[in-house]
Design a protein around this motif. Structure first.
Motif, PDB file in Angstrom:
ATOM      1  N   MET A 246       0.843  -1.186   0.000  1.00 27.36           N
ATOM      2  CA  MET A 246       0.000   0.000   0.000  1.00 27.36           C
ATOM      3  C   MET A 246       0.891   1.253   0.000  1.00 27.36           C
ATOM      4  O   MET A 246       1.740   1.426   0.874  1.00 27.36           O
ATOM      5  CB  MET A 246      -0.894   0.002   1.244  1.00 27.36           C
ATOM      6  N   ALA A 247       0.722   2.111  -0.993  1.00 27.71           N
ATOM      7  CA  ALA A 247       1.542   3.313  -1.107  1.00 27.71           C
ATOM      8  C   ALA A 247       1.223   4.284   0.033  1.00 27.71           C
ATOM      9  O   ALA A 247       0.065   4.469   0.406  1.00 27.71           O
ATOM     10  CB  ALA A 247       1.295   3.986  -2.453  1.00 27.71           C
ATOM     11  N   SER A 248       2.261   4.894   0.571  1.00 25.77           N
ATOM     12  CA  SER A 248       2.066   5.834   1.675  1.00 25.77           C
ATOM     13  C   SER A 248       1.525   7.162   1.156  1.00 25.77           C
ATOM     14  O   SER A 248       2.100   7.747   0.221  1.00 25.77           O
ATOM     15  CB  SER A 248       3.382   6.076   2.423  1.00 25.77           C
ATOM     16  N   PRO A 249       0.460   7.687   1.743  1.00 27.65           N
ATOM     17  CA  PRO A 249      -0.035   8.998   1.323  1.00 27.65           C
ATOM     18  C   PRO A 249       0.897  10.129   1.714  1.00 27.65           C
ATOM     19  O   PRO A 249       0.744  11.260   1.249  1.00 27.65           O
ATOM     20  CB  PRO A 249      -1.381   9.109   2.052  1.00 27.65           C
ATOM     21  N   PHE A 250       1.899   9.828   2.538  1.00 33.28           N
ATOM     22  CA  PHE A 250       2.812  10.866   3.011  1.00 33.28           C
ATOM     23  C   PHE A 250       3.973  11.101   2.050  1.00 33.28           C
ATOM     24  O   PHE A 250       4.803  11.976   2.280  1.00 33.28           O
ATOM     25  CB  PHE A 250       3.335  10.503   4.409  1.00 33.28           C
ATOM     26  N   ALA A 251       4.025  10.326   0.978  1.00 35.12           N
ATOM     27  CA  ALA A 251       5.087  10.510  -0.010  1.00 35.12           C
ATOM     28  C   ALA A 251       5.010  11.876  -0.668  1.00 35.12           C
ATOM     29  O   ALA A 251       6.024  12.396  -1.160  1.00 35.12           O
ATOM     30  CB  ALA A 251       5.016   9.403  -1.060  1.00 35.12           C
ATOM     31  N   ALA A 252       3.820  12.484  -0.681  1.00 36.70           N
ATOM     32  CA  ALA A 252       3.648  13.783  -1.338  1.00 36.70           C
ATOM     33  C   ALA A 252       3.991  14.956  -0.425  1.00 36.70           C
ATOM     34  O   ALA A 252       3.997  16.108  -0.878  1.00 36.70           O
ATOM     35  CB  ALA A 252       2.202  13.924  -1.826  1.00 36.70           C
ATOM     36  N   VAL A 253       4.313  14.693   0.841  1.00 36.13           N
ATOM     37  CA  VAL A 253       4.676  15.773   1.760  1.00 36.13           C
ATOM     38  C   VAL A 253       6.076  16.277   1.394  1.00 36.13           C
ATOM     39  O   VAL A 253       6.994  15.476   1.186  1.00 36.13           O
ATOM     40  CB  VAL A 253       4.647  15.285   3.218  1.00 36.13           C
ATOM     41  N   PRO A 254       6.279  17.585   1.278  1.00 30.44           N
ATOM     42  CA  PRO A 254       7.604  18.110   0.917  1.00 30.44           C
ATOM     43  C   PRO A 254       8.698  17.602   1.857  1.00 30.44           C
ATOM     44  O   PRO A 254       8.552  17.628   3.073  1.00 30.44           O
ATOM     45  CB  PRO A 254       7.429  19.629   1.053  1.00 30.44           C
ATOM     46  N   GLY A 255       9.791  17.105   1.253  1.00 35.88           N
ATOM     47  CA  GLY A 255      10.930  16.609   2.013  1.00 35.88           C
ATOM     48  C   GLY A 255      10.807  15.182   2.476  1.00 35.88           C
ATOM     49  O   GLY A 255      11.759  14.640   3.071  1.00 35.88           O
ATOM     50  N   ALA A 256       9.668  14.539   2.238  1.00 35.10           N
ATOM     51  CA  ALA A 256       9.448  13.188   2.743  1.00 35.10           C
ATOM     52  C   ALA A 256      10.365  12.175   2.077  1.00 35.10           C
ATOM     53  O   ALA A 256      10.512  12.159   0.861  1.00 35.10           O
ATOM     54  CB  ALA A 256       7.990  12.784   2.544  1.00 35.10           C
ATOM     55  N   VAL A 257      10.984  11.331   2.898  1.00 34.35           N
ATOM     56  CA  VAL A 257      11.759  10.184   2.429  1.00 34.35           C
ATOM     57  C   VAL A 257      10.996   8.942   2.850  1.00 34.35           C
ATOM     58  O   VAL A 257      10.868   8.639   4.030  1.00 34.35           O
ATOM     59  CB  VAL A 257      13.181  10.185   3.013  1.00 34.35           C
ATOM     60  N   VAL A 258      10.459   8.231   1.858  1.00 36.76           N
ATOM     61  CA  VAL A 258       9.569   7.097   2.108  1.00 36.76           C
ATOM     62  C   VAL A 258      10.162   5.847   1.483  1.00 36.76           C
ATOM     63  O   VAL A 258      10.664   5.880   0.357  1.00 36.76           O
ATOM     64  CB  VAL A 258       8.166   7.374   1.521  1.00 36.76           C
ATOM     65  N   ASP A 259      10.110   4.735   2.235  1.00 38.01           N
ATOM     66  CA  ASP A 259      10.502   3.450   1.658  1.00 38.01           C
ATOM     67  C   ASP A 259       9.375   2.453   1.919  1.00 38.01           C
ATOM     68  O   ASP A 259       8.246   2.843   2.246  1.00 38.01           O
ATOM     69  CB  ASP A 259      11.847   2.966   2.209  1.00 38.01           C
ATOM     70  N   ASP A 260       9.661   1.171   1.784  1.00 37.28           N
ATOM     71  CA  ASP A 260       8.614   0.161   1.928  1.00 37.28           C
ATOM     72  C   ASP A 260       8.005   0.139   3.325  1.00 37.28           C
ATOM     73  O   ASP A 260       6.864  -0.309   3.495  1.00 37.28           O
ATOM     74  CB  ASP A 260       9.170  -1.230   1.596  1.00 37.28           C
ATOM     75  N   ASP A 261       8.759   0.593   4.322  1.00 41.20           N
ATOM     76  CA  ASP A 261       8.232   0.618   5.683  1.00 41.20           C
ATOM     77  C   ASP A 261       7.393   1.854   5.961  1.00 41.20           C
ATOM     78  O   ASP A 261       6.679   1.909   6.974  1.00 41.20           O
ATOM     79  CB  ASP A 261       9.379   0.557   6.702  1.00 41.20           C
ATOM     80  N   GLY A 262       7.504   2.882   5.108  1.00 40.35           N
ATOM     81  CA  GLY A 262       6.737   4.097   5.321  1.00 40.35           C
ATOM     82  C   GLY A 262       7.607   5.333   5.373  1.00 40.35           C
ATOM     83  O   GLY A 262       8.736   5.352   4.861  1.00 40.35           O
ATOM     84  N   LEU A 263       7.108   6.372   6.003  1.00 40.84           N
ATOM     85  CA  LEU A 263       7.807   7.654   6.093  1.00 40.84           C
ATOM     86  C   LEU A 263       8.984   7.539   7.054  1.00 40.84           C
ATOM     87  O   LEU A 263       8.812   7.409   8.259  1.00 40.84           O
ATOM     88  CB  LEU A 263       6.832   8.730   6.583  1.00 40.84           C
ATOM     89  N   GLN A 264      10.201   7.627   6.524  1.00 38.78           N
ATOM     90  CA  GLN A 264      11.394   7.509   7.367  1.00 38.78           C
ATOM     91  C   GLN A 264      11.753   8.838   8.032  1.00 38.78           C
ATOM     92  O   GLN A 264      12.018   8.888   9.229  1.00 38.78           O
ATOM     93  CB  GLN A 264      12.572   7.011   6.528  1.00 38.78           C
TER      94      GLN A 264
END
Length: 368
Positions: A1-19
C-alpha cells in the motif's frame, strides 16, 4: 500500500513508510514535545470481535486480559512451548472488539495463528489494516487527531512502558528509568483520516516526524520491540519485557512453565544492554552487528539511532556473563567502534524465589 505521506515536501519514504522529512533530530524533539505526530506505516491493526475475545486471548497469551476494561491499554506476548517469543501486540479493548497493534511483518503470522486457535469459541479475528492506519505521538498530540471510535471508545493505546503493570516484574534497576518521562501513544485512525493528515501536512498545517525519530525515542527509553530485539531464541526476561507484557499470577498459557522457572529459579541466558557509541566516525551499526569483548563475540546490536540529546545510541543483546563494566566494541563494516554499556537486565536477573538449601542427606546423618 503506497504511503499517502510521499507527497509531503521533504518526505523520504521506503517500503516501511515515512522515514524522515529531512531533519530526523529536529523531528525527534518535535515528536517528544508533542508538536509533531508520526505516521507508523510499519504497524498493522488486527481486530478481534466476539463475546469470548478477552477470555480467549487471556488463555493463549502472557497477559491477563479476561477483565480488561474498555479503553485500558496493555500488551501481550505469544510464546512457544519453550517460552520463546513468537508474537507481540499492543492491546486495547472498546467493549465490543479487542484491537491489536502489531509490527506489520508479524501481522500475517499472528493472525493465522489466532484463527487456528479459535476452535468453537465466539471470536473472529481479522486484519483491519486496509480500514485503519496507526499514528504515534504524545497523548496530548493524539487528542487532536480524529481517531476511530466504532464503539464510542477512542482507539488510543497509551504505552504502559516503563511502568510495572499488575502481575509484572521489572529487572532494570536504573532510577529513574530512562523511559520514565517518555510520553507515547498510538492512535488507530480510519484511512480517510490518514489521507487528510497527509494533505494537511503537505499544506504545512500539520507537523510530522518519521519512523527514524520514533525509533530513536524508543531506543533511548530502553523499550523492546518485536521487529528489532526479538530473535528465534528470545524469552521475555532477556528484554525486561516482564514489566509490561507478562502477568506472573494469571492462569496457564503456552510457555508459562519456562517464564516461571527462569524468573523464580534460574537466570535468562542473555540480557539487554544500552550502548553509548563513540560518535567520532559518524556511523551507526546495523541490526545484527557483532558486539565484541576483545576477540570474543558476546552479542549483537538490535537497534541503533542518532539521538537528538544523547548522540549515537543502541540496544544490544549480550551473554549474561558479559561483565557489566566491560569495554565493548561494535564491528561496523570491519571498523571497531567503542561502546560503553549501561545495564538494563542485570546478570543476576531471575532467581527471585528464596528457596532454602536443604542439607545433603549424608551431612544430616553425620550430624546425628
Amino acid at each position: 500500500m503506497a504511503s499517502p505521506f510521499a507527497a509531503v515536501p521533504g518526505a523520504v519514504v521506503d517500503d516501511d513508510g515515512l522515514q524522515h522529512l529531512g531533519s530526523p533530530l529536529a523531528e525527534q524533539r518535535a515528536l517528544a514535545s508533542g508538536v509533531a505526530i508520526a505516521p507508523l506505516d510499519d504497524r498493522a491493526v488486527l481486530a478481534v470481535p466476539g463475546e469470548d475475545r478477552r477470555s480467549w486471548l487471556d488463555s493463549l497469551t502472557s497477559q491477563s486480559l479476561a477483565m480488561l476494561a474498555p479503553g485500558e491499554s496493555t500488551e501481550l506476548l505469544v510464546l512457544d512451548p519453550q517460552g520463546r517469543i513468537e508474537h507481540a501486540a499492543s492491546v486495547l479493548d472498546d467493549g465490543e472488539t479487542t484491537w491489536l497493534i502489531v509490527d506489520r511483518g508479524d501481522a500475517e503470522g499472528l493472525l493465522a495463528w489466532l484463527r487456528r486457535m479459535r476452535f468453537r469459541l465466539r471470536v473472529d479475528p481479522r486484519d483491519a489494516s486496509e480500514e485503519f492506519a496507526v499514528i504515534g505521538g504524545t497523548a496530548a498530540a493524539l487528542a487532536e487527531v480524529a481517531v476511530a471510535s466504532p464503539a464510542g471508545v477512542p482507539l488510543v493505546w497509551i504505552d504502559p512502558w516503563p511502568g510495572v503493570s499488575a502481575g509484572g516484574f521489572g529487572y532494570a534497576a536504573a532510577e529513574p528509568h530512562p523511559g520514565a518521562e517518555r510520553d507515547w501513544a498510538e492512535g488507530i485512525v480510519p484511512r480517510d483520516v490518514e489521507r487528510d493528515i497527509a494533505e494537511r501536512a503537505a499544506a504545512g498545517d500539520v507537523a510530522l516526524a518519521g519512523l527514524l525519530a520514533a525509533d530513536a525515542l524508543r531506543i533511548a527509553a530502553w523499550r523492546p520491540r518485536r521487529a528489532r530485539e526479538v530473535d528465534e531464541r528470545s524469552i521475555p526476561h532477556e528484554l525486561d519485557w516482564m514489566r509490561t507484557a507478562v502477568h506472573l499470577a494469571k492462569g496457564c498459557y503456552r510457555g508459562q512453565e519456562t517464564v516461571a522457572k527462569v524468573h523464580n529459579l534460574g537466570h535468562p541466558p542473555r540480557r539487554l544492554v544500552s550502548l553509548q557509541l563513540d560518535g567520532s566516525d559518524s556511523v551507526l551499526p546495523a541490526p545484527g552487528a557483532e558486539v565484541r569483548l576483545g576477540d570474543d563475540v558476546v552479542g549483537v546490536v538490535t537497534s541503533a539511532a542518532l539521538h537528538y540529546e544523547e548522540g549515537p545510541i543502541a540496544l544490544a543483546v549480550v551473554r549474561r556473563s558479559t561483565p557489566e563494566d566491560a569495554a565493548l566494541e561494535i564491528d561496523v563494516d570491519g571498523t571497531p567502534i567503542a561502546a560503553t554499556a549501561e545495564t538494563i537486565v542485570p546478570p543476576a536477573a531471575g532467581a527471585t524465589a528464596n528457596v532454602p538449601r536443604l542439607p545433603r542427606l549424608g551431612r544430616r546423618r553425620a550430624a546425628t
